[in-house]
Design a protein around this motif. Structure first.
Motif, short mmCIF file in Angstrom:
data_model
loop_
_atom_site.label_atom_id
_atom_site.label_comp_id
_atom_site.label_asym_id
_atom_site.label_seq_id
_atom_site.Cartn_x
_atom_site.Cartn_y
_atom_site.Cartn_z
N VAL A 56 0.82 -1.20 0.00
CA VAL A 56 0.00 0.00 0.00
C VAL A 56 0.86 1.25 0.00
O VAL A 56 1.91 1.29 0.62
N PRO A 57 0.37 2.26 -0.68
CA PRO A 57 1.16 3.49 -0.77
C PRO A 57 1.31 4.24 0.55
O PRO A 57 2.30 4.89 0.77
N TYR A 58 0.30 4.13 1.40
CA TYR A 58 0.38 4.91 2.63
C TYR A 58 0.14 3.99 3.81
O TYR A 58 -0.87 4.09 4.50
N ALA A 59 1.07 3.09 4.06
CA ALA A 59 0.85 2.05 5.06
C ALA A 59 0.58 2.63 6.43
O ALA A 59 -0.14 2.05 7.23
N GLN A 60 1.10 3.79 6.68
CA GLN A 60 0.93 4.33 8.03
C GLN A 60 -0.50 4.77 8.27
O GLN A 60 -0.93 4.92 9.38
N ASP A 61 -1.26 4.94 7.20
CA ASP A 61 -2.62 5.46 7.37
C ASP A 61 -3.55 4.48 8.05
O ASP A 61 -4.67 4.82 8.36
#
Lengths: 303, 322, 361
Positions: free
Chosen positions: A59-64
């Protein structure tokens, strides 16, 4: 001497069944290939499973998954955020992908519990008969008398709101179908010669049920389970939408649509994309299940 | 004399996943007015398919029928459109099948089903149709026809339902009645009654085709017989000629296989082997693999039906050679 | 002759008397058993709820005496079987407790909200049956053609759609983008003020028809359209699929071939003969589907803010107010049970092989 003869007959039966199953598998795959819609379903499901299992790594924004970035809230879809961002600034695309994993988890666990309860009760009821059968059947009838998702909602509401409650609630309302199915199969199978052969060698009931009866029931159960997977995911999403299933911040599709609903007039992307994901996943399961059902059980009319 | 039914080189093929099944592969016969023709053959010989092809009730997306000539009372059946066919079904040709319970709708009363058919074809209202229905029931020997009209199929026995089916088929006075194994599903005493009934009602139609594997039945009520095997006719002629002077080895084998009460004790004679596959029929005579007296040429050249005595045709090299 | 009480009871159950009422009485006996089972389930659920009703009702700073009084009021000081007895006796009196969000008795709230749900479900299912059954028949007759494949794909999609998402999509499309339909609610506020609707049945459409209140009628129809279409979507899809598969099975039966061989017109065969044969399984599935659709109704009511039982139940859930939830569940469950009984009676009416009573020839 009799026992040895029975034993060899039993082994021959098992071997013959295995060969028939393998030959059938070939036939099944051939028939499945004929039905283009089922192939489409199979592709969609594979897509879903791959995303669910491996998506979190790409995923591009794993932290989200866990953090928020309020300055990015409610951005429309763009090349940086394919599906836009939600009210807490999280990338919707990421959350939708993570949601696939959540839905898969729910589906598998719920169906496993359902099958476990349903198969055990069904086999016991069918095999032992008598008053055990009566009691189990009456309980089954009572559960079946309820519109099942309503009961799931009530159960999930009564338990602490959360993913586990939703899974438990769904399982507790879905098992009656499997009980009925397995009981019917067991009733037919328990009078087969190989069961008598087994008994004559001193096998106890548990052994017979597990080794002989259950493997032969598996077919229709698997077909039903594959048909149900889609509906279970849909049910879990519906419970999430109402608020008794997954709780924030879990990225569950139904919950995402529910939160997205507050903003849907202006930022409709929040609600649209998770819902689309639900639709395509369930559609995939239904397409495959329909094809499987046509092959295995053309007389089946349920659902 | 005007022929009732003229069939020349009728072929019916089915398109299946594994290839083309040639269920009926060129049969020809004629039916005179007032005649009862029996088509005899084993299971799988194609006789039911032949009957349905004549009537043209096979599903058009899988079955393809063609013939050089297929005429009923001079009318070419091959050229008829779907709506034309609807007009002749029941009115000019009627058919009754083997298992009476399967072929009648269980949810509607006898009277409703009969009157629907009659009122559709005769264009009369329901009350008059019911009257005709009750007369027909009386004709087929049902007790209390008026109350039977109110009954449902599950309340009657197999024999009675078969009588009802006969009554329904004959109610519009069709020119041709086809009976496909009408007595096979019934027990023997009822069988005899139904056969007698068919015999008594011969004047209600101009011709009957009786399809069966039971030669004894053919002997009972038919004047003409045609023996069918693997989609082809092997022998045809008057019953007296074919049954008492069978020429084709297959016919002889069939007759030998009928157990006789006054015969000697011994092993039951039968015709060994099985019907060949309709997907890949053998070259030459279809029966040659099982024929006890086959000649070498039988495996290459297909025999044609040749007249060996007035109105007695046989398709066999050995017979035509001698 | 006077039967001893017990034998009379047995005869009562076995339905020895030869009439329809005996059958209904026998079914009602089992029905009551099932309803008791239902009540046990709901009672158990009320007991395992993690929220203590005394705390909710008494508030944060209640004194010990107030808490104790509330406990006695609720019967929480008694043993569990006793509580169950009280629960059931209350139910039979029609008392399903009190909702602390609305402060009304649950039964009163149910009476208020029930007609809205009823209207929505009836409307949606009328759609479903009048569209679904003919399309299903057509699909079966023309099976395995292009039209059939397309139809099957659409009906499969219909069943896979999350209803809440569909409702949202329809709102976005028809309200926001096109402005054709209202966003939510059952009737517009202006209409409610200037052309108030007299309440006879509680069903706005019928009431406005009866009182010739045409403005209210138009408004009510306008408001019910989107919710009804949403709810009907999955219902239509399901009915079409079921009708198609049931009809396919019937059309392969020999008696249909026979009816064709008699020359009867196709339309008569399909819509009269075949349909009646297919009706028994279709009714079964429709009853099941209506049961599944209850959750759908709840979702649709939530999305469209439709003042029915579903919205009432969801609001109560979110407020951790459980009495209404159990009450709604019980009511709908009971209705469903009676619906199934109706279906059984319908079976006997349709299929003469199923006898309600012993016939003498």
């Amino acid at each position: 001497m009799e026992q040895i003869k029975n034993h060899t007959r039993l082994n021959n039966f098992i071997v013959k069944n295995l060969l028939i199953t393998i030959k059938n598998l070939d036939n099944i795959l051939y028939q499945l290939r004929q039905n283009k819609l089922s192939i489409l379903g199979l592709i969609m499901i594979s897509f879903f499973v791959i995303i669910a299992l491996f998506g979190p790594y790409f995923v591009p924004y794993a932290q989200d998954a866990m953090t928020t970035s309020v300055e990015n809230r409610l951005l429309p879809p763009s090349s940086e955020h394919f599906f836009g961002t939600d009210d807490l600034g999280r990338d919707v695309f990421t959350r939708v992908i993570l949601g696939a994993g959540v839905s898969l988890k729910i589906g598998i666990i719920a169906i496993s519990i359902t099958m476990f309860i349903g198969i055990s009760l069904g086999a016991i009821a069918g095999y032992f008969g008598g008053w055990i059968d009566e009691i189990i059947m009456r309980i089954t009838d009572i559960f079946l008398a309820f519109p099942n998702l309503l009961l799931a909602m009530a159960i999930a509401a009564a338990l602490k709101p959360g993913l586990t409650s939703a899974m438990l609630a769904i399982s507790l309302t879905w098992w009656p179908w499997y009980t009925r199915l397995v009981r019917g199969q067991t009733l037919q199978l328990k009078n087969q010669p190989f069961v008598y052969a087994s008994k004559s060698m001193g096998a106890n009931s548990l052994y017979i049920i597990v080794r002989h009866i259950l493997p032969n029931c598996i077919g229709p159960v698997i077909v039903n389970a594959s048909l149900d997977m889609g509906y279970i995911i849909l049910a879990a999403a519906s419970l999430g939408f109402i608020g008794v299933g997954a709780q924030p911040p879990t990225p569950e599709w139904g919950l995402m649509v529910s939160t997205g609903r507050k903003f849907f007039l202006d930022s409709s992307w929040m609600a649209i994309f998770p819902g689309m994901a639900i639709f395509f996943t369930v559609l995939g399961f239904n397409l495959l299940g329909d094809g499987l059902r046509d092959i295995f059980d053309p007389q089946s009319r349920l659902r | 004399m005007d022929k009732l039914l003229k069939v020349k080189n009728l072929k019916t093929h089915f398109k299946t996943r594994k290839g083309i099944v040639k269920a009926v592969d060129g049969i020809s016969f004629e039916l005179e007015k007032g005649e009862v023709l029996g088509i005899a053959g084993e299971t799988g010989s194609g006789k039911s398919v032949a009957a349905k092809s004549i009537m043209r009730i096979l599903p058009s997306n899988t079955a393809f029928s063609k013939a050089d000539c297929l005429e009923l009372e001079g009318q070419n059946l091959l050229e008829l459109s779907k709506s034309d066919l609807k007009n002749i079904w029941g009115k000019k040709i009627a058919i009754i099948f083997q298992n009476p319970f399967s072929y009648i709708n269980p949810l509607f009363s006898i009277g409703k089903q009969m009157s629907d058919v009659i009122s559709f074809h005769e264009k009369i209202n329901k009350k008059e149709a019911l009257k005709i229905a009750s007369e027909m029931l009386h004709l087929v020997g049902m007790p209390n026809p008026k109350s039977i009209l109110k009954y449902y199929p599950h309340e009657l026995s197999g024999g009675m339902i078969q009588r009802v089916m006969i009554a329904m088929s004959l109610s519009c006075k069709p020119a041709l009645l086809i009976a496909d194994e009408p007595t096979t599903a019934l027990d023997v005493t009822v069988q005899a009654q139904i056969l007698k009934l068919l015999n008594d009602l011969r004047d209600k139609t101009s011709g009957i085709i009786l399809i069966t594997h039971n030669l004894a039945i053919i002997l009972e009520i038919c004047n003409a017989i045609a023996v069918m095997y693997a989609g082809k006719l092997l022998e045809k002629g008057c019953v007296e000629d074919v049954i008492y002077k069978p020429s084709h080895p297959y016919t002889q084998g069939l007759l030998q296989a009928i157990p006789k009460l006054d015969g000697q004790e011994g092993k039951l004679k039968y015709v060994p082997g099985n019907i060949p596959s309709a997907l890949n029929p053998p070259d030459g005579c279809r029966f040659s693999p099982r024929c006890p007296v086959s000649l070498p040429c039988c495996n290459h050249r297909e025999p044609v039906l040749t007249e060996i005595s007035p109105r007695h045709f046989v398709a066999c090299h050995r017979v035509t050679r001698s | 002759m006077k039967y001893p009480l017990f034998e009379y009871f047995l005869l009562f159950i076995q339905g020895e008397r030869m009439n329809v009422l005996a059958y209904i009485r026998r079914r009602l006996f089992f029905l009551i058993l099932v309803l008791f089972g239902l009540s046990i389930i709901t009672f158990t659920l009320t007991k395992i709820v993690p929220v203590d009703p005394t705390v909710i009702w008494s508030g944060d700073r209640a004194s010990k005496e107030v808490i104790q009084k509330i406990r006695i009021d609720f019967g929480l000081d008694k043993s569990v079987p006793m509580q169950y007895y009280l629960y059931v006796s209350n139910l039979l009196k029609g008392n399903m407790g009190k909702s602390f969000t609305t402060k009304h008795f649950v039964i009163d709230d149910v009476k208020q909200f029930f007609p809205a749900t009823l209207e929505l479900v009836i409307f949606a299912w009328l759609f479903a049956l009048f569209i679904g059954i003919p399309v299903g028949i057509y699909s079966a007759v023309k099976s395995n053609t292009q039209i059939d494949h397309i139809g099957r794909f659409f009906s499969l999609s219909g069943v896979s759609l999350p209803l809440f998402w569909l409702g949202l999509l329809l709102q976005i499309l028809f309200f926001k983008k096109l402005g054709w339909f209202p966003l939510q609610g059952r009737i517009g506020t202006t209409t409610a003020i200037f052309h108030p609707l007299q309440s006879i049945t509680g069903l706005y459409i019928l009431d406005s028809l009866f009182t010739c209140n045409w403005i209210a009628l138009k408004d009510a129809l306008w408001h019910i359209s989107l919710p009804a279409i949403t709810l009907a979507f999955s219902a239509i899809a399901l009915v079409t699929r079921m009708t198609r598969s049931c009809m396919l099975e019937i059309l392969s039966k020999e008696y249909i071939t026979m009816e064709k061989a008699y020359g009867l017109p196709d339309r008569k065969i399909y819509f009269v003969y075949a349909l009646k044969n297919a009706l028994v399984p279709i009714i079964t599935i429709v009853a099941l589907a209506i049961g599944n659709n209850f959750l759908g109704a709840i979702l649709v009511e939530t999305v469209f803010d439709w003042p029915g039982l579903g919205r009432y139940a969801v609001r109560s859930i979110l407020a951790a107010d459980f009495a209404p939830v159990m009450g709604v569940t019980l009511i709908i469950g009971t209705i469903y049970v009676f619906l199934n009984l109706l279906v059984d009676i319908l079976y006997a009416l349709i299929d003469p092989r199923i006898t309600l009573f012993k016939k003498t020839k």
